[in-house]
Design a protein around this motif. Structure first.
Motif, PDB file in Angstrom:
ATOM      1  N   LEU A 546       0.506  -1.697  -0.233  1.00 34.48           N
ATOM      2  CA  LEU A 546       0.426  -0.006  -0.139  1.00 34.48           C
ATOM      3  C   LEU A 546       1.021   1.136  -0.187  1.00 34.48           C
ATOM      4  CD1 LEU A 546      -3.028   0.545   0.263  1.00 34.48           C
ATOM      5  CD2 LEU A 546      -3.083   0.985   2.971  1.00 34.48           C
ATOM      6  N   TYR A 547       0.446   2.106  -0.951  1.00 33.22           N
ATOM      7  CA  TYR A 547       1.207   3.623  -0.980  1.00 33.22           C
ATOM      8  C   TYR A 547       0.858   4.089  -1.213  1.00 33.22           C
ATOM      9  CZ  TYR A 547       0.971   2.827  -5.593  1.00 33.22           C
ATOM     10  OH  TYR A 547      -0.196   3.513  -7.690  1.00 33.22           O
ATOM     11  N   VAL A 548       1.078   5.548  -0.900  1.00 28.75           N
ATOM     12  CA  VAL A 548       0.391   6.952  -0.567  1.00 28.75           C
ATOM     13  C   VAL A 548       1.622   8.418  -1.232  1.00 28.75           C
ATOM     14  CG1 VAL A 548       0.638   7.657   1.779  1.00 28.75           C
ATOM     15  CG2 VAL A 548      -1.290   8.600   0.264  1.00 28.75           C
ATOM     16  N   ASN A 549       1.148   9.318  -1.590  1.00 31.19           N
ATOM     17  CA  ASN A 549       2.374   9.841  -1.725  1.00 31.19           C
ATOM     18  C   ASN A 549       1.665  11.283  -2.522  1.00 31.19           C
ATOM     19  OD1 ASN A 549       1.865  10.664  -5.171  1.00 31.19           O
ATOM     20  ND2 ASN A 549       2.436   8.618  -5.176  1.00 31.19           N
ATOM     21  N   GLY A 550       2.476  12.668  -1.819  1.00 31.31           N
ATOM     22  CA  GLY A 550       1.969  14.032  -2.407  1.00 31.31           C
ATOM     23  C   GLY A 550       3.243  14.557  -3.208  1.00 31.31           C
ATOM     24  N   THR A 551       3.153  15.399  -4.789  1.00 26.80           N
ATOM     25  CA  THR A 551       4.046  15.303  -4.973  1.00 26.80           C
ATOM     26  C   THR A 551       3.863  17.107  -5.895  1.00 26.80           C
ATOM     27  OG1 THR A 551       2.876  14.750  -7.073  1.00 26.80           O
ATOM     28  CG2 THR A 551       3.981  13.173  -6.142  1.00 26.80           C
ATOM     29  N   THR A 552       4.484  17.304  -6.039  1.00 25.35           N
ATOM     30  CA  THR A 552       4.851  18.546  -7.077  1.00 25.35           C
ATOM     31  C   THR A 552       5.514  18.877  -8.421  1.00 25.35           C
ATOM     32  OG1 THR A 552       6.693  19.807  -6.108  1.00 25.35           O
ATOM     33  CG2 THR A 552       4.008  20.307  -5.015  1.00 25.35           C
TER      34      THR A 552
END
Length: 807
Positions: A546-552
């Motif tokens: 399971l993964y989660v990310n916040g990117t720009t």
């Protein structure tokens, strides 16, 4: 313990395990085979050697008797396939904490060798590929979008080198390596990582890896023949390990020629690849990679929707010249030569420290030409009258001409990264520097009475009255990029939880000069953008993640026209003002996803994006020359879901399925002249709501085949959503047979590719977008005139037969 005792103990232990649990014994064998399959071709032992080939016996003395132990390693064919990747090579295992898909040799080798990597990823989730010919021969005229973001918003890395032209950002993927030399293609949906040497990857990243040289001397040869007089040959020679140096290498050459699939003309391509590699110690390596590509062809005419409805695939440039015919095919020519060299170095002075250094240099030269017409006595040079042009008055007031655009691009750079790994913690510090020098010069050439062009590069130009060559631009852009990155990855809970946080700061400086009379001599812009990123990955089990990310993400505007004053050649009126405040695109994205690996691989992800100053690339005609421009589409929001499912080979069959749903909206009204179009809430261009792909492969070691297809929903071509193209589906089929080894020929085979089954041509994507197709009343009451978008025409059916063999 003696060798004899160890062998006896090992055999006894295996017998006990087999008797206690046969399933466990088989599973252990399968894991061993799978581990071998995941190795590269160069790492696998060479088939045919004692104890490593199929059914190769080892006979060992064990006291009273001889025991024969048969060790079966995974099949490795001369074309690099192994037949083990889930989904027929379309779904290798992934562990990255963000959406990622890929292709291995099991899929790449089953495609026609003429296709580019951009064409091959068409069935992966989120991808919309807009082909323009069935053989995939034209990088200049094809479209690509991922999650609704076009190809200039998708970074392209070849062996960790940013290989797309830094200004125009179009991924010329077929220029960097022949398909036979590509080991893998990886697509990252969403913003690239903090360590990627890219400044345009707000929509994703395509990474292509080249094969490693083989351990032993040998080679590979293939020939392809098929529709539209296709003729392609490829030859690769591997040196194997050279003496005691530890160096191994390969060099290859290919030629391809074929007619246009619609209209007149033919294309030619010459390509060379080379790689030298030395590996030593604990994962230290040094490589020298070189490729050269030269291709020449003719543009295919992009229709409007009305022209497509009226003429279909018969809408193309004319094959026979008539006086003053600017649509003659020989006037619409392009040629491009690219040299690529890089020397990646990876050093591991100890188990805690790694240093990666990749210097590179790319040089490109070429030309584009287009048919047009000139006013002999009323043309302008910038904003100054050109006076009577120095051509024969007998030609009349309006004369035919060929507009030529000659360009040169020089792109050196270096990407470095230092990694310090203490076990639970890994810190990475990166620095990327890039210098780019681009020059572009326009000229106009007078064709002869038979339509011949004396010089496609403008060496014999039409002169103005003062003796200077007539031109509509004479520009040079110099760009420098500095990027610093810092990433900290922390592993917790016995490496089941991994959290990573990083920051990359990109600094881009552009200086542009323009020698056109009346134009501002110098302009440019500078951009600085901090790009934070955070990811987390939880390993639920050995098979579940399971993964989660916040990117720009960040993208500087593409094309040079935004930084130049431009003038009409026929009136002298200024048509574009050089801007100094062009705003770059910026994105903020979030993802949550789940993966399962096993007999069936499953990947599901939900995503959300918010954009400011969304840059949409389009093509327009300026003074007879096709020009790339960026449209600032303001704010945009996109939310959606994607999935893919791939199965390991089961009774030699391996299926694959992918899909994406996306809901995207334009967040503001767009400026048009002194008014605004009511575009708020509309669907962005090039963003179909539904898309998907499927595949089914079969490989029993002798007979092999692959069926793959893709579906693309209806797609808007205007920001006002007043014109769109219908949904379409494509399908390809590959069938082949491997023969037994014959003398020095290793796994000789024959392969048939059937491309675009049942299609005679279709609108595959948007070439030139438009704000509005029909006249529309603006927010302040102004009637805003419409403009017709233009489209790519997907290629018709083609068949290709290929013969190949290792040696």
């Amino acid at each position: 313990m003696s060798k004899r005792s160890r062998l006896l103990a090992s055999s006894l232990l295996w017998s006990i395990v087999s008797l206690a649990d046969p399933a466990l014994a088989d599973a252990t064998k399968d894991e061993s085979v799978q581990g071998q399959a995941e190795k590269t071709d160069a790492e696998r032992e060479t088939p045919g050697k004692a104890g490593t080939g199929h059914n190769s016996p080892h006979t060992r003395a064990t006291g009273q008797r001889h025991e024969t132990v048969t060790v079966r390693h995974q099949r490795s064919n001369a074309d690099g396939t192994s037949g083990t990747t889930p989904g027929g090579g379309m779904m290798p295992n992934q562990t990255a904490p963000h959406s990622r898909s890929g292709l291995t040799r099991d899929f790449i080798a089953r495609q026609s060798a003429t296709l580019s990597p951009v064409a091959m990823i068409a069935s992966l989730p989120g991808v919309v590929y807009s082909g323009n010919d069935p053989l995939g021969m034209n990088d200049e005229q094809q479209g690509l979008s991922v999650r609704g973001l076009d190809q200039t918003e998708i970074g392209y890395l070849f062996e960790n080198v940013p290989a797309a032209p830094p200004l125009f950002l179009i991924p010329y993927t077929s220029a960097t390596a022949d398909n036979e030399n590509i080991s893998s293609i990886t697509l990252t949906q969403g913003a690239a990582g903090t360590d990627a040497p890219l400044y345009n990857a707000v929509g994703g990243e395509i990474a292509v890896k080249m094969r490693k040289p083989s351990e032993e001397a040998g080679g590979f040869a293939s020939g392809s023949w098929g529709s539209f007089n296709l003729n392609r040959e490829f030859l690769r020679l591997d040196s194997g390990r050279i003496g005691h140096t530890g160096i191994k290498g390969f060099a290859s050459f290919s030629y391809r020629g074929a007619d246009q699939w619609r209209g007149a003309g033919a294309g030619r391509r010459y390509h060379t690849d080379m790689r030298l590699l030395k590996e030593w110690g604990a994962q230290n390596s040094a490589s020298l990679i070189f490729s050269f590509n030269r291709d020449r062809g003719f543009y295919l005419r992009p229709p409007t929707l009305a022209q497509w409805d009226q003429y279909g695939t018969d809408f193309h440039y004319t094959g026979r010249y008539k006086t003053s015919d600017s649509n003659y095919y020989r006037f619409q020519e392009n040629a491009r030569a690219q040299s690529f060299v890089s020397s990646p170095l990876s050093l591991h002075p100890n188990r805690h420290v790694t240093l990666d250094i990749t210097p590179y240099f790319i040089y490109v030269s070429g030309y584009d030409s287009y048919g047009t017409s000139l006013n002999r006595i009323g043309s302008y040079q910038g904003n100054q009258p050109a006076g009577p042009l120095r051509v024969s008055p007998s030609l009349g007031a309006v004369i035919p001409a060929v507009a030529t655009d000659t360009y040169r691009q020089s792109h050196p750079g270096m990407n470095t990264a230092l990694h310090i790994d203490t076990g639970a913690n890994r810190v990475s510090l990166g620095y990327w520097y890039s210098y780019y020098d681009f020059s572009s010069l326009s000229r106009y050439v007078l064709p002869d009475a038979q339509g011949g062009v004396p010089s496609q590069t403008g060496r014999y130009p039409i002169l103005a009255a003062d003796g200077s060559p007539l031109s509509s631009y004479d520009a040079r852009l110099m760009q420098q990029v500095n990027a610093l990155s810092l990433t900290d990855r922390l592993s917790l809970l016995d490496h089941r939880l991994t959290v990573s946080a990083g920051l990359r700061v990109i600094m881009v400086t552009r200086n542009v000069t323009n020698l056109l009379p009346g134009a501002r001599y110098r302009s440019g812009a500078s951009y600085v953008s901090p790009l934070p990123q955070i990811t987390a990955s939880w390993r639920l089990s050995n098979h579940d993640q399971l993964y989660v990310n916040g990117t720009t993400g960040f993208r500087a505007p593409s094309g040079i026209s935004s930084y130049q004053d431009r003038f009409s050649l026929s009136t002298g009126q200024q048509t574009r003002v050089a801007a100094s405040d062009i705003r770059p695109e910026y994105s903020i994205g979030e993802e949550i996803g789940y993966r399962h690996t096993g007999l069936v691989n499953v990947s599901v992800a939900l995503f959300n994006y918010n954009f400011t100053n969304r840059q949409v690339t389009t093509t327009t005609v300026l003074n007879g020359v096709m020009t790339t421009e960026s449209i600032n589409a303001g704010g945009q929001t996109a939310r959606g879901a994607q999935f893919e499912i791939g199965m390991k080979p089961y009774h030699h069959f391996s299926p694959y399925l992918s899909g994406q749903y996306i809901h995207a909206t334009v967040d503001n009204n767009l400026r048009s002249g002194s008014d605004y179009l009511p575009t708020k809430g509309k669907t962005p261009v090039r963003t179909p709501t539904f898309s998907g792909g499927l595949g089914l492969s079969y490989d029993d070691g002798q007979i092999f085949g692959l069926f793959n297809g893709s579906y693309v929903g209806s797609t808007y071509s205007t920001f006002m959503n007043d014109e769109k193209i219908p949904a379409f589906a494509t399908a390809n089929l590959s069938l082949g047979y491997r023969f037994r080894q014959f003398n020095a020929l290793r796994t000789p085979q024959i392969q048939l590719n059937l491309i675009n089954l049942g299609r005679s041509g279709y609108l595959s994507g948007v070439n030139g977008v438009s704000l509005n197709r029909r006249a529309t009343r603006g927010v302040y009451g102004t009637m805003i005139a419409g403009k017709a978008p233009t489209y790519f025409v997907g290629g018709g059916f083609a068949g290709v037969v290929a013969l190949s063999s290792g040696f």
